[in-house]
Structures are given as structure tokens and as C-alpha cells.
Design an enzyme around this catalytic site. Structure first.
Site, PDB file in Angstrom:
ATOM      1  N   CYS A 114     -35.153 -18.426 113.015  1.00 28.78           N
ATOM      2  CA  CYS A 114     -35.577 -19.737 113.538  1.00 28.78           C
ATOM      3  C   CYS A 114     -34.440 -20.754 113.488  1.00 28.78           C
ATOM      4  O   CYS A 114     -34.571 -21.866 113.993  1.00 28.78           O
ATOM      5  CB  CYS A 114     -36.807 -20.256 112.775  1.00 28.78           C
ATOM      6  SG  CYS A 114     -36.440 -20.837 111.108  1.00 28.78           S
ATOM      7  N   HIS A 151     -37.399 -35.208 101.446  1.00 30.52           N
ATOM      8  CA  HIS A 151     -37.945 -34.324 102.489  1.00 30.52           C
ATOM      9  C   HIS A 151     -37.057 -33.086 102.608  1.00 30.52           C
ATOM     10  O   HIS A 151     -35.841 -33.199 102.788  1.00 30.52           O
ATOM     11  CB  HIS A 151     -37.989 -35.063 103.832  1.00 30.52           C
ATOM     12  CG  HIS A 151     -38.294 -34.174 104.998  1.00 30.52           C
ATOM     13  ND1 HIS A 151     -39.583 -33.790 105.326  1.00 30.52           N
ATOM     14  CD2 HIS A 151     -37.487 -33.580 105.909  1.00 30.52           C
ATOM     15  CE1 HIS A 151     -39.541 -33.000 106.391  1.00 30.52           C
ATOM     16  NE2 HIS A 151     -38.287 -32.860 106.767  1.00 30.52           N
ATOM     17  N   HIS A 154     -40.624 -27.877 106.286  1.00 29.33           N
ATOM     18  CA  HIS A 154     -42.061 -27.637 106.469  1.00 29.33           C
ATOM     19  C   HIS A 154     -42.411 -26.211 106.046  1.00 29.33           C
ATOM     20  O   HIS A 154     -41.536 -25.357 105.958  1.00 29.33           O
ATOM     21  CB  HIS A 154     -42.459 -27.851 107.933  1.00 29.33           C
ATOM     22  CG  HIS A 154     -42.314 -29.281 108.365  1.00 29.33           C
ATOM     23  ND1 HIS A 154     -41.135 -29.773 108.892  1.00 29.33           N
ATOM     24  CD2 HIS A 154     -43.178 -30.326 108.311  1.00 29.33           C
ATOM     25  CE1 HIS A 154     -41.292 -31.064 109.165  1.00 29.33           C
ATOM     26  NE2 HIS A 154     -42.521 -31.426 108.816  1.00 29.33           N
ATOM     27  N   ASP A 158     -46.387 -18.014 109.015  1.00 26.28           N
ATOM     28  CA  ASP A 158     -45.901 -16.806 109.702  1.00 26.28           C
ATOM     29  C   ASP A 158     -44.793 -16.115 108.911  1.00 26.28           C
ATOM     30  O   ASP A 158     -43.928 -15.460 109.478  1.00 26.28           O
ATOM     31  CB  ASP A 158     -45.428 -17.161 111.117  1.00 26.28           C
ATOM     32  CG  ASP A 158     -44.390 -18.289 111.107  1.00 26.28           C
ATOM     33  OD1 ASP A 158     -43.845 -18.586 110.023  1.00 26.28           O
ATOM     34  OD2 ASP A 158     -44.125 -18.871 112.164  1.00 26.28           O
ATOM     35  N   ARG A 166     -43.718 -19.179 105.303  1.00 23.96           N
ATOM     36  CA  ARG A 166     -42.327 -19.460 105.675  1.00 23.96           C
ATOM     37  C   ARG A 166     -42.012 -20.894 105.308  1.00 23.96           C
ATOM     38  O   ARG A 166     -42.539 -21.822 105.916  1.00 23.96           O
ATOM     39  CB  ARG A 166     -42.098 -19.239 107.178  1.00 23.96           C
ATOM     40  CG  ARG A 166     -40.727 -19.777 107.657  1.00 23.96           C
ATOM     41  CD  ARG A 166     -40.410 -19.334 109.072  1.00 23.96           C
ATOM     42  NE  ARG A 166     -41.415 -19.754 110.025  1.00 23.96           N
ATOM     43  CZ  ARG A 166     -41.255 -20.766 110.903  1.00 23.96           C
ATOM     44  NH1 ARG A 166     -40.134 -21.455 110.951  1.00 23.96           N
ATOM     45  NH2 ARG A 166     -42.230 -21.071 111.740  1.00 23.96           N
ATOM     46  N   CYS A 168     -39.539 -23.444 105.837  1.00 24.39           N
ATOM     47  CA  CYS A 168     -38.465 -23.687 106.805  1.00 24.39           C
ATOM     48  C   CYS A 168     -37.737 -24.949 106.331  1.00 24.39           C
ATOM     49  O   CYS A 168     -38.265 -26.052 106.447  1.00 24.39           O
ATOM     50  CB  CYS A 168     -39.094 -23.880 108.175  1.00 24.39           C
ATOM     51  SG  CYS A 168     -37.904 -24.147 109.471  1.00 24.39           S
TER      52      CYS A 168
END
Ligand SMILES: [Zn+2]
Length: 180
Positions: A114, A151, A154, A158, A166, A168
Site C-alpha cells: 500500500c 497521529h 489508521h 484487511d 493492518r 497503516c
């Protein structure tokens, strides 16, 4: 006179039509929100207030480089395939770039294709915390550093076994310490 009334009446109708049309559009745009929020979130543990790292916005600006500040404190996202860690395979620990909190171990890192570093599990339940994120027309679950509330990225559903998750995460939100 009657013509004048009719023309007033028809503009009123047109006005009402436009109002209901835009209300509809509003509803549709809400309905179009893509639900990418992670269900059944992993267990997290709150950390004691005394272990939290609290700084003013001005202080964060001084200690973080501009890109890290943009992601950690302004909830930004680095462009896919541009970060230091999306294709990083060394063994070690990924720490929060804001407060050195231990976030992820390389053993839980996998190639999700990704463009961002992806992990299937946090280093420990007290490392991170989650928040709902409804920005950009999507419903997502935000991952934050439990210590400094920075932050990180997310979490999605999947991911690979054993968790199916996951994480990410933005490279720029982390630093890496290699296992010697
Ligand atoms: Zn942190």
C-alpha cells in the site's frame, strides 16, 4: 396583479425545490461516506497520566521536523511510497518520532503493497490508542501514540493472520532502532 402573484408563487416553489434538492444532496453525500473503519479493535490499555508527554503546539514545532510535525500534530499523511520505512526490512523496534514510545516490532511488519509501513499488531496494548476519524468522506479508525497523542495512521481489517489487522502507519511518524 395575478401575473405578479403567480410569478412570486413560482419563485417560491423554485426556492423550496432548490432547498429540498440541496438537503437531498447533503444526505446523499453522507450516505456516500465510505466505511473503512476497523471493527473489533484490538485491546488497548490506558497509560498513567504521569507517563503522558504533553507539549504546546509551539514546543512540538521546535522539536519535530516540518514533515513529522505535519503528520504527528496536524494529522497529515505522507505520500505513498515516499517514506523511509514502507520497504524497510531490518530487525528492530519502531518508536514514535515525537516521544520515543515503542510502537511496533519488525516481527509484526509485513508487505501490504500500500506504500506505507504496515504492521499486524502493536508492540504492546499500551503503545497506541484509537479514535474515530470521519474526515475526507470516509469513516476510518485513527491510530495515535498513547503517550504523546501524535497521529500515526489508521487501522484496517484487511491485514494478515493472526490478527487480520493492518496498521497503516506514516514512516515520518516513527524512528527505527535496529536490534543489535
Ligand atoms: Zn508519541
Amino acid at each position: 396583479m395575478q401575473t405578479h402573484f403567480l410569478s412570486r408563487f413560482s419563485s417560491l416553489c423554485l426556492g423550496l425545490l432548490l432547498v429540498s434538492f440541496s438537503a437531498c444532496a447533503q444526505q446523499n453525500s453522507n450516505a456516500r461516506m465510505i466505511d473503512q473503519s476497523s471493527k473489533n479493535l484490538p485491546r488497548t490499555e490506558a497509560i498513567p497520566e504521569s507517563e503522558k508527554v504533553v507539549k504546546t503546539d509551539q514546543e512540538w514545532k521546535q522539536v519535530l521536523d516540518p514533515q513529522a510535525y505535519q503528520v504527528l500534530r496536524q494529522k497529515g499523511t505522507e505520500r505513498a511510497y515516499t517514506g523511509a520505512f514502507w520497504n524497510h526490512k531490518a530487525k528492530g523496534l519502531y518508536l514514535c518520532a515525537g516521544c520515543d514510545n515503542e510502537l511496533f516490532h519488525s516481527d509484526t511488519k509485513y508487505d501490504s503493497h500500500c506504500g506505507w509501513p504496515s504492521f499486524f499488531e502493536a508492540f504492546r496494548p499500551g503503545a497506541i490508542r484509537f479514535e474515530d476519524d470521519r474526515s475526507h468522506g470516509m469513516v476510518r479508525t485513527e491510530v495515535l501514540c498513547a503517550k504523546c497523542d501524535g497521529h500515526l495512521g489508521h487501522i484496517f481489517d484487511d491485514g494478515p493472520p493472526p490478527t487480520g489487522k493492518r496498521y497503516c502507519i506514516n514512516s515520518v511518524a516513527m524512528k527505527f532502532v535496529e536490534n543489535k
